[in-house]
Design a protein around this motif. Structure first.
Motif, mmCIF file in Angstrom:
data_model
loop_
_atom_site.group_PDB
_atom_site.id
_atom_site.type_symbol
_atom_site.label_atom_id
_atom_site.label_comp_id
_atom_site.label_asym_id
_atom_site.label_seq_id
_atom_site.Cartn_x
_atom_site.Cartn_y
_atom_site.Cartn_z
ATOM 1 N N LEU A 61 37.710 44.000 43.178
ATOM 2 C CA LEU A 61 38.022 43.999 44.604
ATOM 3 C C LEU A 61 39.473 43.592 44.856
ATOM 4 N N ALA A 62 39.976 42.640 44.062
ATOM 5 C CA ALA A 62 41.366 42.205 44.239
ATOM 6 C C ALA A 62 42.353 43.305 43.873
ATOM 7 N N LEU A 63 42.083 44.017 42.776
ATOM 8 C CA LEU A 63 43.025 45.016 42.293
ATOM 9 C C LEU A 63 42.967 46.323 43.080
ATOM 10 N N THR A 64 41.840 46.595 43.705
ATOM 11 C CA THR A 64 41.704 47.869 44.425
ATOM 12 C C THR A 64 41.907 47.731 45.920
ATOM 13 N N ALA A 65 42.213 46.530 46.394
ATOM 14 C CA ALA A 65 42.444 46.331 47.826
ATOM 15 C C ALA A 65 43.882 46.652 48.171
ATOM 16 N N LYS A 66 44.068 47.235 49.333
ATOM 17 C CA LYS A 66 45.421 47.423 49.840
ATOM 18 C C LYS A 66 45.719 46.293 50.810
ATOM 19 N N GLY A 67 46.947 46.203 51.252
ATOM 20 C CA GLY A 67 47.325 45.127 52.166
ATOM 21 C C GLY A 67 48.560 44.414 51.647
ATOM 22 N N TYR A 68 48.656 43.128 51.952
ATOM 23 C CA TYR A 68 49.817 42.348 51.531
ATOM 24 C C TYR A 68 49.691 42.027 50.040
ATOM 25 N N PHE A 69 50.539 42.633 49.223
ATOM 26 C CA PHE A 69 50.370 42.569 47.781
ATOM 27 C C PHE A 69 50.744 41.211 47.201
ATOM 28 N N GLY A 70 51.516 40.420 47.946
ATOM 29 C CA GLY A 70 51.823 39.082 47.476
ATOM 30 C C GLY A 70 50.604 38.179 47.414
ATOM 31 N N SER A 71 49.510 38.592 48.079
ATOM 32 C CA SER A 71 48.297 37.784 48.086
ATOM 33 C C SER A 71 47.370 38.086 46.915
ATOM 34 N N LYS A 72 47.671 39.098 46.106
ATOM 35 C CA LYS A 72 46.732 39.471 45.048
ATOM 36 C C LYS A 72 46.460 38.341 44.048
ATOM 37 N N PRO A 73 47.478 37.565 43.620
ATOM 38 C CA PRO A 73 47.147 36.441 42.731
ATOM 39 C C PRO A 73 46.163 35.463 43.378
ATOM 40 N N ARG A 74 46.306 35.242 44.684
ATOM 41 C CA ARG A 74 45.370 34.345 45.381
ATOM 42 C C ARG A 74 43.978 34.958 45.438
ATOM 43 N N LEU A 75 43.894 36.269 45.646
ATOM 44 C CA LEU A 75 42.594 36.929 45.709
ATOM 45 C C LEU A 75 41.864 36.874 44.370
ATOM 46 N N MET A 76 42.637 36.809 43.269
ATOM 47 C CA MET A 76 42.019 36.738 41.945
ATOM 48 C C MET A 76 41.690 35.309 41.531
ATOM 49 N N MET A 77 42.154 34.330 42.274
ATOM 50 C CA MET A 77 41.964 32.939 41.875
ATOM 51 C C MET A 77 40.494 32.546 41.700
ATOM 52 N N PRO A 78 39.554 33.035 42.543
ATOM 53 C CA PRO A 78 38.152 32.662 42.304
ATOM 54 C C PRO A 78 37.538 33.273 41.049
ATOM 55 N N ALA A 79 38.250 34.164 40.355
ATOM 56 C CA ALA A 79 37.706 34.809 39.160
ATOM 57 C C ALA A 79 37.845 33.902 37.945
ATOM 58 N N TYR A 80 37.295 32.719 38.026
ATOM 59 C CA TYR A 80 37.430 31.715 36.969
ATOM 60 C C TYR A 80 36.855 32.143 35.623
ATOM 61 N N PRO A 81 35.853 33.087 35.561
ATOM 62 C CA PRO A 81 35.382 33.490 34.226
ATOM 63 C C PRO A 81 36.486 34.068 33.341
ATOM 64 N N LEU A 82 37.574 34.570 33.953
ATOM 65 C CA LEU A 82 38.684 35.086 33.143
ATOM 66 C C LEU A 82 39.312 33.989 32.292
ATOM 67 N N LEU A 83 39.167 32.736 32.709
ATOM 68 C CA LEU A 83 39.785 31.620 31.996
ATOM 69 C C LEU A 83 38.902 31.058 30.884
ATOM 70 N N LEU A 84 37.677 31.545 30.782
ATOM 71 C CA LEU A 84 36.779 31.021 29.747
ATOM 72 C C LEU A 84 37.279 31.285 28.327
ATOM 73 N N PRO A 85 37.783 32.493 28.004
ATOM 74 C CA PRO A 85 38.284 32.699 26.631
ATOM 75 C C PRO A 85 39.421 31.757 26.252
ATOM 76 N N PRO A 86 40.487 31.595 27.097
ATOM 77 C CA PRO A 86 41.519 30.630 26.690
ATOM 78 C C PRO A 86 41.009 29.203 26.672
ATOM 79 N N ALA A 87 40.071 28.859 27.532
ATOM 80 C CA ALA A 87 39.517 27.503 27.510
ATOM 81 C C ALA A 87 38.771 27.256 26.204
ATOM 82 N N ALA A 88 38.044 28.260 25.735
ATOM 83 C CA ALA A 88 37.314 28.115 24.475
ATOM 84 C C ALA A 88 38.291 27.969 23.309
ATOM 85 N N VAL A 89 39.408 28.689 23.371
ATOM 86 C CA VAL A 89 40.424 28.565 22.312
ATOM 87 C C VAL A 89 41.029 27.171 22.316
ATOM 88 N N LEU A 90 41.428 26.692 23.485
ATOM 89 C CA LEU A 90 42.019 25.353 23.578
ATOM 90 C C LEU A 90 41.054 24.281 23.093
#
Length: 393
Positions: free
Chosen positions: A331-360
């Motif tokens: 939803l974050a990557l396919t939405a149009k609008g103010y593109f500076g907000s895309k990092p904020r829109l992806m912030m709730p996608a915490y499962p993306l951080l599980l692989p680096p957390a497991a490595v650390l």
């Protein structure tokens, strides 16, 4: 029998309370790490803002979306602004749970609605960090849980977690809702999904996590010849959770549609803001318009988050996390609008951080904390620079 049943309730309540206290005690290092990273971000923001002649408190509570949430809390829905080009910005674009909490907290305390929004965000961010710790602990152990909470705090746009925005509240509800699915607490999952659906449009991702995770075992059991009623009985609370999950999200869409007199009422409101979903066409065009180096950097960033998602799925990430994280990212990557907000829109996608957390978690503590510290320092500087800029996050 009734006496025995009633006598059993206090004992069960005591056991549940003891379990919560024990879980909070295990999560304490993660909450401390999260708070330390966010405190660093606030300190850098304070220094940077003072050097620019700005007030850090105003930046956190009275700019951009936070102003719209505060207006909803104080005046209700119905406010709109017509721009010179004819676009209409309506406050119906903002989901109601955060302004409801702002109104309630400001009515019960001396806090203004804006300060109440910041208090909700700070409290919810800690609740989210706890949920992330619980998720990481369950999947990869305590050290991974601590790393996951710290990494989420240290995102480049992590300063939003301290603003009177809805991201912290949404992530707390979503993360605990997905955790409830992981642990088979279906009614709890349904209630939390419904509340997440009253917080942000992407609440649909939590609903999908509940529905898809419920559908898969039912499908397999039906394929094995088990009747649907018997299959549901083998999963207590599943039917109730599935029915509860979409109520908040669908309820707000329906209410806006009735108010606007159109089935597509909410989509029309978002269209007035220039928002919507076009499959990523507008985002691709935006990248193409950037200077070569900037465009290449954006492509690398998109490639990284997609790789993190695919890597997590290939490593066996549980279904509710994969569904939720994938849909938030999509939803974050396919939405149009103010593109500076895309990092904020992806912030709730915490499962993306599980692989680096497991490595650390597998590294020596000194090295893992060094990495987290460097990332946190970079995020603190970037967040202060970003929030002192001219555009909304």
């Amino acid at each position: 029998m009734n006496d025995l049943a009633s006598a059993a309730v206090p004992g069960r309540t005591a056991r549940d309370g003891a379990a919560v206290v024990a879980a909070l005690r295990r999560a304490a290092p993660a909450l401390a790490a999260y708070a330390a990273v966010r405190l660093l971000g606030l300190l850098v923001l304070g220094v940077w803002s003072a050097a620019n002649g700005k007030d850090w408190h105003t930046l956190l509570t009275a700019r951009w979306d936070s102003l719209w949430y505060t207006r909803v809390a104080e005046q209700g829905y119905g406010y709109s602004v017509q721009l010179a080009n004819g676009d209409v910005h309506s406050n119906l674009a903002f989901f109601p749970l955060l302004p409801w909490l702002e109104r309630g907290l400001s009515a019960l305390t001396p806090l203004s609605a804006a300060d109440a929004g910041m208090a909700v965000a700070w409290s919810a961010s800690l609740a989210a960090a706890w949920a992330l710790y619980a998720t990481g602990e369950r999947l990869h152990g305590p050290r991974a849980g601590i790393a996951l909470a710290a990494l989420w705090a240290a995102l480049p746009v992590g300063i939003v977690q301290s603003m009177a925005y809805s991201e912290s509240l949404f992530t707390a509800l979503a993360a605990w809702g997905v955790y409830a699915v992981l642990t088979g607490r279906w009614v709890t999952a349904g209630v939390l999904a419904s509340l997440a659906g009253l917080t942000r449009p992407v609440g649909a991702a939590v609903v999908a996590a509940v529905w898809v995770t419920a559908a898969v075992p039912l499908w397999h059991e039906r394929a094995a010849g088990v009747r649907l009623r018997a299959a549901l009985r083998s999963h207590p609370g599943m039917a109730a959770g599935v029915l509860l999950a979409p109520l908040g999200w669908c309820g707000y869409f329906v209410w806006v549609g009735i108010r606007e007199g159109s089935v597509t009422g909410y989509l029309d409101v978002q269209g007035g803001w220039g928002n919507g979903f076009d499959g990523g066409v507008a985002f691709a065009g935006f990248i193409g318009q950037q200077p070569f180096a900037a465009g290449l950097g954006l492509l690398a960033g998109v490639g990284l988050v997609i790789w993190l998602y695919v890597h997590g799925v290939r490593r066996g990430q549980p279904l509710p996390l994969a569904v939720y994280g994938g849909l938030v990212l999509l939803l974050a990557l396919t939405a149009k609008g103010y593109f500076g907000s895309k990092p904020r829109l992806m912030m709730p996608a915490y499962p993306l951080l599980l692989p680096p957390a497991a490595v650390l978690a597998r590294w020596r503590p000194a090295w893992s904390w060094l990495v987290i510290g460097v990332v946190a320092a970079g995020a603190a500087v970037y967040g202060a620079f970003w929030l002192n800029g001219s555009g909304p996050p």
